[in-house]
Design an enzyme around this catalytic site. Sequence first.
Site, PDB file in Angstrom:
ATOM      1  N   GLY B  11       0.837  -1.197   0.000  1.00  0.00           N
ATOM      2  CA  GLY B  11       0.000   0.000   0.000  1.00  0.00           C
ATOM      3  C   GLY B  11       0.868   1.242   0.000  1.00  0.00           C
ATOM      4  N   VAL B  77       1.426 -13.500   4.494  1.00  0.00           N
ATOM      5  CA  VAL B  77       2.276 -13.743   5.666  1.00  0.00           C
ATOM      6  C   VAL B  77       1.392 -14.223   6.808  1.00  0.00           C
ATOM      7  CG1 VAL B  77       3.789 -12.702   7.380  1.00  0.00           C
ATOM      8  CG2 VAL B  77       3.975 -12.027   4.968  1.00  0.00           C
ATOM      9  N   GLU B 169     -18.488   9.283   1.439  1.00  0.00           N
ATOM     10  CA  GLU B 169     -18.198   9.263   0.002  1.00  0.00           C
ATOM     11  C   GLU B 169     -19.096   8.269  -0.737  1.00  0.00           C
ATOM     12  OE1 GLU B 169     -13.491  10.604  -0.228  1.00  0.00           O
ATOM     13  OE2 GLU B 169     -14.000   8.495  -0.092  1.00  0.00           O
TER      14      GLU B 169
END
Lengths: 413, 413
Positions: B11, B77, B169
């Site tokens: 990210g 992971v 939003e």
Amino acid sequence: MAKNLVIIGGGFAGISVAKKLSSSGFNITIIDKTNHHLFQPLLYQVATAALSPGDIAMPIRAIFSKQKNVEVVLGEVTEVNKDSNRVILKNGSSFPFHYLIVAVGAQYNYFGNDEWKEHAPGLKSLSDALEIRERILLSLEKAEQIIDPQKREKFLTYVVIGGGPTGVEMAGSIAEIAKRSMMRDFRNIKPDETKIYLVEAADGILNGFDEPLPEKGLKTLEEMGVEVILNSPVQDIKENGVQIEGRFIETPNIIWGAGVAASPLIKSLGVKTDRMGRAIVEPDLSIAGHPNIFVAGDAAHVKDKDGNPLPGLAPVALQQGKYLGDLLRKEEKNREPFKYIDKGTMATIGRAKAVADIRGFKFSGFFAWLLWGLIHIFFLIGFRNRFRVFAEWTWHYITFKRGVRLIAKKDEA
Amino acid sequence: MAKNLVIIGGGFAGISVAKKLSSSGFNITIIDKTNHHLFQPLLYQVATAALSPGDIAMPIRAIFSKQKNVEVVLGEVTEVNKDSNRVILKNGSSFPFHYLIVAVGAQYNYFGNDEWKEHAPGLKSLSDALEIRERILLSLEKAEQIIDPQKREKFLTYVVIGGGPTGVEMAGSIAEIAKRSMMRDFRNIKPDETKIYLVEAADGILNGFDEPLPEKGLKTLEEMGVEVILNSPVQDIKENGVQIEGRFIETPNIIWGAGVAASPLIKSLGVKTDRMGRAIVEPDLSIAGHPNIFVAGDAAHVKDKDGNPLPGLAPVALQQGKYLGDLLRKEEKNREPFKYIDKGTMATIGRAKAVADIRGFKFSGFFAWLLWGLIHIFFLIGFRNRFRVFAEWTWHYITFKRGVRLIAKKDEA
């Protein structure tokens, strides 16, 4: 009084009939299992991560946004009742019609081996293309994490089954990814590890195309590193590979491009069909005994002037659609038979190696690819799509980058 | 000798660390569960069919194509071993590290009610966005086929849960689709039938933003036709609707934007966490007792100068990533603490009603939307994406068309 025209299928045939009938006295209902019109000739580019789904598809109701006599229904037709002139949908609703056009297209036929479908997806819908894209991308990622080249070999092996235009385009397109652009982003796997096989049951590819196209196509594929295996019908497909005579090719990457058959709805029409399941129609594309019911596109068996059935190609479907639009608008008693005008056929094999056959001229190479590209782009419905695809292609060609290499689901690694 | 830096998460934080360390002595391995970096601030636009997935995501290995010290691994992971300095993946492979950055981000937390997840997807990944998009589009199609407005009401009802930036939003964006562009393509359903609810447990929306933003946001949402229901924690979510105090809202269209929590991997780090599951880190973002292991981005609990935890926003993650890149490059004994510089925060509520707050200036309207758009576009990694998104937005704004309204799967209608 306005007449009801029901069109089953929002592909090339269905869309072009409806477009021809804008500002006509018809109330048109288009019924499709998906909400979009798909530009199928470019579907393999979504499968090989060159284009986005949104580049080659457009919502049917957006296409007809301004054409007020068209209503769009998302649904699956399960039955056509020729006596009551109604189509019935899976959810129970039904639509009466004065005229019906069955333009349901084709599907992949696994010759009775439906269990192969799970391991070897075909390429008919966006779902198919995205599934194939994901398998290709995941296979590269898996290979990248395996240090031993022998152990990772199968992940870098691809088998395409079927030597028609779809299979040829897929094989060439995979060869292109594997051999140029994408590999530079990986640190372990090397381009020359990729093995691509095109498996065909007959003794040649591009059956139905005139020479020298099949010969040139074969040569081009081999130059690109595709191994073409002829005379090899598939005996079995498992999760881990493909069995042909004398050989088992180990790979999870299997794409089915053989055995095209008409959509099963045709059976329920109760008409004579050919061995591909296509409806055998009258010269005006109607079915015997029902001059108000037509079949068009890949689902129809229509003869050309030499008595051979027309192939399931976009220009054929488009011309049939326009023909039916005119026929319905005039509503004459005496109907001219449908006549297909062959403006040329093209198949592309990778970036700059297209093989084209237009009106007797046979040429190949970059020029053909460009021409094919331009022709396809102008077929695309909707200005926005055309602009985008052109921009995509230009960018793609210049940078050799694969812009849409996304795996949306999380890996099970 | 080259040192191994393992970064978990591709990210904003993870990518910016790696970018800062090009041409450094580090061997960098980025491990992510997906193959792409996602521009999350625009994810809601994929969910409401304004952008394609390919517009807001880019393969991580394409981002680092030219940065040869970066290796990209697709995998999950499952364990961080702080004693042996290794990360272990689900598929059994493991990676040793000299330095580790855990930048795994956040997920949606259903407060123990994990069965709600199926009915009320969150918006964190492309899969989520495409799932939501499909539900929205299918609901419109279903409503279109129901003649009785009362019977179709629930299909045109949308509930967004959570009054933070994401919820705001989403609610504004759905109001926008429903009230302008898309409706002109339908023949039966009318825009004023659409009902959008934003449900918030607290007594206000945009908690954590300074006035007058929350007040202006509320006013804007209400002008757009969104009903904001405050002081209403969700009591239950079923397939057919949402239960709040004194009311059951019947709808299949439920989007979850509440209860953000850090990714579960943080628990396995064995560090102190806050009530959102975020790792409480030292001033240099490392974990207590392990100066070679860091947590950054939404998964980290980092205090600002007033002692409050920094919010899970993109600029925070980006600054932390750059900070860590500098820190690792210098490898000094005395590390400067991380200091966040607030350059302003923005949330958008629909096309021209953005509410912005930049360095003390508070303004709204079209200008803010434009500014927000430009800022976001320049954050986008990769020129190609920026161009495309800009082109998309311009086209979208001019034509009010929703370009990517595709339902890829076949309907079960």
